[in-house]
Motif scaffolding. Structure first.
Motif, PDB file in Angstrom:
ATOM      1  N   THR A 163       0.869  -1.189   0.000  1.00  0.00           N
ATOM      2  CA  THR A 163       0.000   0.000   0.000  1.00  0.00           C
ATOM      3  C   THR A 163       0.903   1.236   0.000  1.00  0.00           C
ATOM      4  O   THR A 163       2.117   1.128   0.154  1.00  0.00           O
ATOM      5  CB  THR A 163      -0.932   0.041   1.232  1.00  0.00           C
ATOM      6  OG1 THR A 163      -0.122   0.025   2.417  1.00  0.00           O
ATOM      7  CG2 THR A 163      -1.879  -1.140   1.269  1.00  0.00           C
TER       8      THR A 163
ATOM      9  N   TRP B  13       2.255   5.098  -1.660  1.00  0.00           N
ATOM     10  CA  TRP B  13       2.529   5.695  -2.969  1.00  0.00           C
ATOM     11  C   TRP B  13       3.322   4.804  -3.911  1.00  0.00           C
ATOM     12  O   TRP B  13       3.297   4.993  -5.121  1.00  0.00           O
ATOM     13  CB  TRP B  13       3.202   7.059  -2.824  1.00  0.00           C
ATOM     14  CG  TRP B  13       4.502   7.063  -2.068  1.00  0.00           C
ATOM     15  CD1 TRP B  13       4.674   7.334  -0.754  1.00  0.00           C
ATOM     16  CD2 TRP B  13       5.811   6.780  -2.578  1.00  0.00           C
ATOM     17  NE1 TRP B  13       6.003   7.237  -0.409  1.00  0.00           N
ATOM     18  CE2 TRP B  13       6.726   6.901  -1.515  1.00  0.00           C
ATOM     19  CE3 TRP B  13       6.310   6.446  -3.847  1.00  0.00           C
ATOM     20  CZ2 TRP B  13       8.089   6.689  -1.664  1.00  0.00           C
ATOM     21  CZ3 TRP B  13       7.675   6.235  -3.997  1.00  0.00           C
ATOM     22  CH2 TRP B  13       8.551   6.363  -2.915  1.00  0.00           C
TER      23      TRP B  13
ATOM     24  N   ASP C 252       3.868  -5.449   4.709  1.00  0.00           N
ATOM     25  CA  ASP C 252       3.579  -4.194   3.997  1.00  0.00           C
ATOM     26  C   ASP C 252       4.337  -3.042   4.650  1.00  0.00           C
ATOM     27  O   ASP C 252       4.188  -2.795   5.852  1.00  0.00           O
ATOM     28  CB  ASP C 252       2.069  -3.928   4.049  1.00  0.00           C
ATOM     29  CG  ASP C 252       1.680  -2.662   3.308  1.00  0.00           C
ATOM     30  OD1 ASP C 252       2.490  -2.177   2.493  1.00  0.00           O
ATOM     31  OD2 ASP C 252       0.561  -2.161   3.542  1.00  0.00           O
TER      32      ASP C 252
ATOM     33  N   LYS D  24       3.812   0.025   3.772  1.00  0.00           N
ATOM     34  CA  LYS D  24       2.939   1.192   3.568  1.00  0.00           C
ATOM     35  C   LYS D  24       3.692   2.314   2.844  1.00  0.00           C
ATOM     36  O   LYS D  24       3.341   3.487   2.963  1.00  0.00           O
ATOM     37  CB  LYS D  24       2.398   1.719   4.894  1.00  0.00           C
ATOM     38  CG  LYS D  24       1.470   0.776   5.630  1.00  0.00           C
ATOM     39  CD  LYS D  24       0.929   1.507   6.840  1.00  0.00           C
ATOM     40  CE  LYS D  24      -0.028   0.664   7.637  1.00  0.00           C
ATOM     41  NZ  LYS D  24      -0.527   1.373   8.806  1.00  0.00           N
ATOM     42  N   SER D  25       4.793   1.979   2.181  1.00  0.00           N
ATOM     43  CA  SER D  25       5.654   2.959   1.490  1.00  0.00           C
ATOM     44  C   SER D  25       6.165   4.024   2.462  1.00  0.00           C
ATOM     45  O   SER D  25       6.365   5.182   2.080  1.00  0.00           O
ATOM     46  CB  SER D  25       4.905   3.636   0.325  1.00  0.00           C
ATOM     47  OG  SER D  25       4.343   2.676  -0.528  1.00  0.00           O
ATOM     48  N   ASP D  26       6.381   3.623   3.697  1.00  0.00           N
ATOM     49  CA  ASP D  26       6.720   4.582   4.748  1.00  0.00           C
ATOM     50  C   ASP D  26       7.920   4.037   5.537  1.00  0.00           C
ATOM     51  O   ASP D  26       7.950   2.843   5.860  1.00  0.00           O
ATOM     52  CB  ASP D  26       5.461   4.720   5.623  1.00  0.00           C
ATOM     53  CG  ASP D  26       5.733   5.298   6.985  1.00  0.00           C
ATOM     54  OD1 ASP D  26       5.882   6.505   7.039  1.00  0.00           O
ATOM     55  OD2 ASP D  26       5.793   4.543   7.974  1.00  0.00           O
ATOM     56  N   VAL D  27       8.891   4.905   5.792  1.00  0.00           N
ATOM     57  CA  VAL D  27      10.144   4.449   6.414  1.00  0.00           C
ATOM     58  C   VAL D  27       9.890   3.815   7.783  1.00  0.00           C
ATOM     59  O   VAL D  27      10.394   2.724   8.081  1.00  0.00           O
ATOM     60  CB  VAL D  27      11.122   5.628   6.634  1.00  0.00           C
ATOM     61  CG1 VAL D  27      12.457   5.131   7.150  1.00  0.00           C
ATOM     62  CG2 VAL D  27      11.337   6.402   5.367  1.00  0.00           C
ATOM     63  N   ASP D  28       9.129   4.507   8.594  1.00  0.00           N
ATOM     64  CA  ASP D  28       8.904   4.055   9.957  1.00  0.00           C
ATOM     65  C   ASP D  28       8.267   2.661   9.973  1.00  0.00           C
ATOM     66  O   ASP D  28       8.743   1.746  10.644  1.00  0.00           O
ATOM     67  CB  ASP D  28       7.999   5.071  10.662  1.00  0.00           C
ATOM     68  CG  ASP D  28       8.048   4.913  12.159  1.00  0.00           C
ATOM     69  OD1 ASP D  28       9.128   5.157  12.715  1.00  0.00           O
ATOM     70  OD2 ASP D  28       7.036   4.524  12.741  1.00  0.00           O
TER      71      ASP D  28
ATOM     72  N   SER E 179      14.090   3.967  -1.683  1.00  0.00           N
ATOM     73  CA  SER E 179      15.466   4.230  -1.238  1.00  0.00           C
ATOM     74  C   SER E 179      15.533   4.563   0.253  1.00  0.00           C
ATOM     75  O   SER E 179      16.440   4.088   0.957  1.00  0.00           O
ATOM     76  CB  SER E 179      16.085   5.354  -2.068  1.00  0.00           C
ATOM     77  OG  SER E 179      15.256   6.482  -2.111  1.00  0.00           O
ATOM     78  N   SER E 180      14.590   5.355   0.760  1.00  0.00           N
ATOM     79  CA  SER E 180      14.641   5.731   2.180  1.00  0.00           C
ATOM     80  C   SER E 180      14.472   4.509   3.076  1.00  0.00           C
ATOM     81  O   SER E 180      15.185   4.358   4.082  1.00  0.00           O
ATOM     82  CB  SER E 180      13.558   6.766   2.490  1.00  0.00           C
ATOM     83  OG  SER E 180      12.295   6.279   2.102  1.00  0.00           O
TER      84      SER E 180
END
Lengths: 322, 414
Positions: B45, B47, B83, B85-89, B113-114
């Motif tokens: 999920t 971006w 997942d 969530k396309s989020d680093v954390d 990358s992040s």
């Protein structure tokens, strides 16, 4: 008025969290350590909303200022955690001061919109200043020999950082409990309930509201500093609007009018998210529905249950008498 | 290596293992023993879910396929996908869950990358082999290079080294770049500028596009309209192309590494005609001439035209190849190094550093892959694709040797 029950409940939850961490393994210890850092953010929102009368949708920006302060300061002060956390509090307080001065004269809803604009603007600034913030990719915490007053501490999602966060939070909650029984807190409450009346009575309402908002900023900054030490990587997402909205949700679930509710809200939502993620990727949707349910049937949050229960008990007692 | 079940069952090792371990858990035909657990840190999920969708499809399908064809070293594979969530954390937290809760043996990492930057260090601390899917060269360079990280995909430096000269010769000398302002985009910009300069061209302006920019027009308007070509490493490539064409930019457009996996190119319609892309895999089977890729397409339900039968969408071919080759790397090294448990991973890495080439085969379907031991980076042929007559077709190939750039670290000395 001191909320002794609230203090006992929140301290008990903190203690249980720390005890639980020793039993549930490294992963969950890390999850709890991160939760404790967010508890500061939830408390800071409650303080800003319920006591400074500023519905701040930019608390994550203040939290992020504290986080980045630690990332930037770590190499310069050779891993001294006390100084790093002090820097994070100062950074959070300074950003809150600027925000407070900008939105204080606005109406309640105006201040909410104002802080949304500030949150978005700072997020865009952070994305643009890639050299300083790392932008979306973020910046790692420098590898240092971290220590607190000479005691070596390993940064990361571990039991040491969980205990450090929990002890600082316990001190904060106990400190709040103490202050809330003092005369100065009655003035804060008077200003919060009717700033004009307090002004007429000779109190500088603006100064009190700013002071409370700056304190809330210091708390958010401290949480951000701890978050940087636990996560060891801070990206601009940390200061985004969605993070601020999370802080509102945590506070709402715990009980928006009580700073003791924040820790409960964080644990309830984050642990539920973590567990739900094992079965579905639509966690945010489920959490959203849960929040709608809370808003409808538990508007005062978990801490509001005490009042509701007390009302029921008195109703039952009255019914028996009649 | 054969994927014929019959051939596998003929192997004495497998038969002996099955006979001597009657109580073992058998997850799939032809495999026995405890499963090898592979974690997949994927963007289901958020971006980047457009590319994550294809990696998830490929990893799930290929692990099933491997299990039906002997697994790895005769052991079944268990895939655990989380997942980000396309989020680093969330991404880092989910990686910790894979390592600490799911006890995975290996991880196929994130493409962002992040997340990759933060995750590779966590994996390294926990001595877990991390097969990064990020194509940003910066995530494996200098301070970010760690022993427990390998990349079996191409990266921004390699694609620029291989493709820039061809595009300078083909399109023209003067280039302008619209890049996503993240490590990947910056890395693509830097290496593209170096590649263009090395080919005798000139990289004029480079416009940074913030990832959260709600409107692309102010950024597109800054591009040098006198340039011969426009290089685009952005996440919202579809909108960028549409906006460029509707704003009057008629130059040739080159999409940076693996961007055709970000969207279904058919959505561009006539606006997309002539658009180039740099990929590790073509889309059409006829452009590959690879029976191994044909087998993979069949196994995953992908048609010869690169359309996935299940949803009618154009498959992210380079995403698919990255997953296939990462699994190929794990299979080859587990089997050759005698890896049994996670304690053997350090020895597996040392072994992997001695393997210079992975020969073309079922899990390296498009040709030999060269592994550089110093920075754990693989090199493979790069395909220059172009939308021609409404179809993404192979235009040219940059041989893998042309994609090799100097390494800036040496992990073998660690």
């Amino acid at each position: 008025m001191r909320d002794t029950v609230g203090l006992i409940v929140s301290l008990s939850i903190l203690l249980a969290t720390c005890l639980l961490a020793t039993l549930i393994g490294e992963f969950w210890t890390g999850v709890l350590a991160r939760c404790v850092t967010w508890m500061f953010l939830a408390i800071s929102f409650t303080l800003a909303y319920s006591y400074a009368n500023i519905p701040s949708v930019a608390q994550a920006t203040v939290f992020g200022a504290g986080a980045y302060a630690v990332i930037w300061a770590a190499p310069a002060i050779a891993g001294n955690i006390a100084l790093m956390l002090l820097a994070s509090m100062i950074a959070g307080g300074a950003v809150a001061l600027v925000f407070g001065l900008l939105v204080l004269r606005m109406s309640h809803s105006g201040a909410a919109i104002g802080t949304i604009i500030l949150a978005v603007a700072f997020s865009m600034l952070g994305n643009a200043a890639i050299g300083l913030t790392g932008g979306t990719d973020g910046l790692p915490l420098a590898s240092e020999a971290f220590h607190l007053f000479g005691i070596p501490i390993t940064a990361g999602p571990n039991i040491g950082m969980l205990l450090l966060g929990a002890v600082l939070l316990a001190i904060l909650l106990a400190g709040f409990w103490y202050i809330s029984g003092r005369r100065i807190w009655r003035i804060v409450r008077a200003v919060q309930q009717n700033a004009l009346r307090a002004q007429v009575l000779g109190y500088n309402a603006v100064a009190y509201r700013i002071a409370i908002y700056v304190i809330s900023g210091c708390i958010a900054g401290l949480g951000g500093g701890l978050y940087a030490l636990v996560s060891r990587h801070v990206a601009i997402e940390t200061i985004g609007l969605s993070m601020s909205l999370k802080s509102i949700l945590w506070a709402a679930v715990g009980g928006i009018s009580s700073i003791y509710g924040g820790p409960i809200g964080v644990l309830a939502i984050q642990l539920a998210s973590e567990v739900l993620l094992r079965w579905t990727v639509r966690v945010d949707l489920i959490i959203g529905l849960m929040l709608v349910a809370v808003a409808l049937w538990l508007p005062q949050g978990v801490m509001g249950l005490r009042t509701r229960n007390a009302n029921w008990i008195s109703t039952i007692k009255q019914w028996r008498r009649t | 290596m054969s994927f014929s079940r019959r051939a596998f069952l003929q192997s004495g090792t497998a038969a002996a293992a099955m006979l001597s371990l009657p109580a073992v858990k058998v997850l799939a035909a032809g495999t026995s023993g405890d499963p090898i657990v592979i974690g997949h840190q994927c963007e289901l999920t958020g971006w980047d879910s457009a590319t994550g969708f294809w990696r998830n499809m490929a990893a799930t399908g290929m692990c099933d396929w491997l299990n039906q064809n002997g697994g790895i070293a005769g052991r079944p594979i268990k895939l655990v996908t989380v997942d980000t969530k396309s989020d680093v954390d969330t991404g880092v937290n989910q990686l910790r869950k894979l390592i600490l809760e799911e006890k995975v043996d290996f991880v196929i990492g994130s493409e962002i990358s992040s997340i990759a930057l933060a995750s590779s260090k966590v994996a390294n601390e926990h001595k877990t082999l991390y097969m990064t899917m990020s194509t940003s060269e910066a995530t494996t360079a200098k301070a970010n290079a760690v022993p427990y990280q390998f990349r079996m995909n191409t990266n921004s430096a390699a694609t620029a080294a291989g493709a820039a000269r061809k595009y300078v010769d083909l399109v023209g000398k003067r280039w302008t770049t619209l890049f996503a302002d993240i490590k990947w985009g910056q890395s693509e910009r830097d290496w593209w500028q170096k590649g263009v300069a090395a080919a005798g061209g000139e990289a004029a302006t480079a416009v940074a596009l913030p990832v959260d920019a709600p409107d692309l027009l102010p950024f597109v308007a800054q591009l040098d309209s006198s340039a011969d070509g426009i290089y685009i490493p952005v996440l919202n490539a579809l909108q960028a192309i549409q906006l460029l064409r509707s704003s009057g930019y008629a130059q040739k457009i080159v999409l940076a590494g693996l961007s055709f996996s970000l969207f279904d190119y058919r959505e561009l319609g006539e606006m997309g005609e002539g658009t180039f892309g740099i990929e590790t895999a073509p889309l059409l089977l006829k452009d590959m001439a690879s029976p191994d890729m044909e087998n993979i397409y069949k196994a995953l339900g992908i048609g010869a035209d690169g359309i996935w039968a299940e949803n009618g969408k154009v498959v992210g071919g380079s995403m698919l190849l990255g997953i296939v080759q990462s699994l190929g790397f794990l299979k080859a090294n587990v089997e050759q190094s005698g890896w049994k448990t996670k304690d053997d991973t350090a020895a597996l890495i040392k072994h992997a550093e001695t393997i210079a080439t992975y020969a073309k085969g079922p899990l390296f379907p498009l040709g030999d892959v060269t592994m550089r031991a110093q920075d754990h980076q693989a090199f493979m042929d790069i395909y220059l694709l172009q939308i021609q007559g409404g179809v993404v077709a192979k235009y040219a190939v940059a041989p893998k040797d042309s994609t090799i750039y100097p390494a800036d670290v040496d992990l073998t000395k660690g």
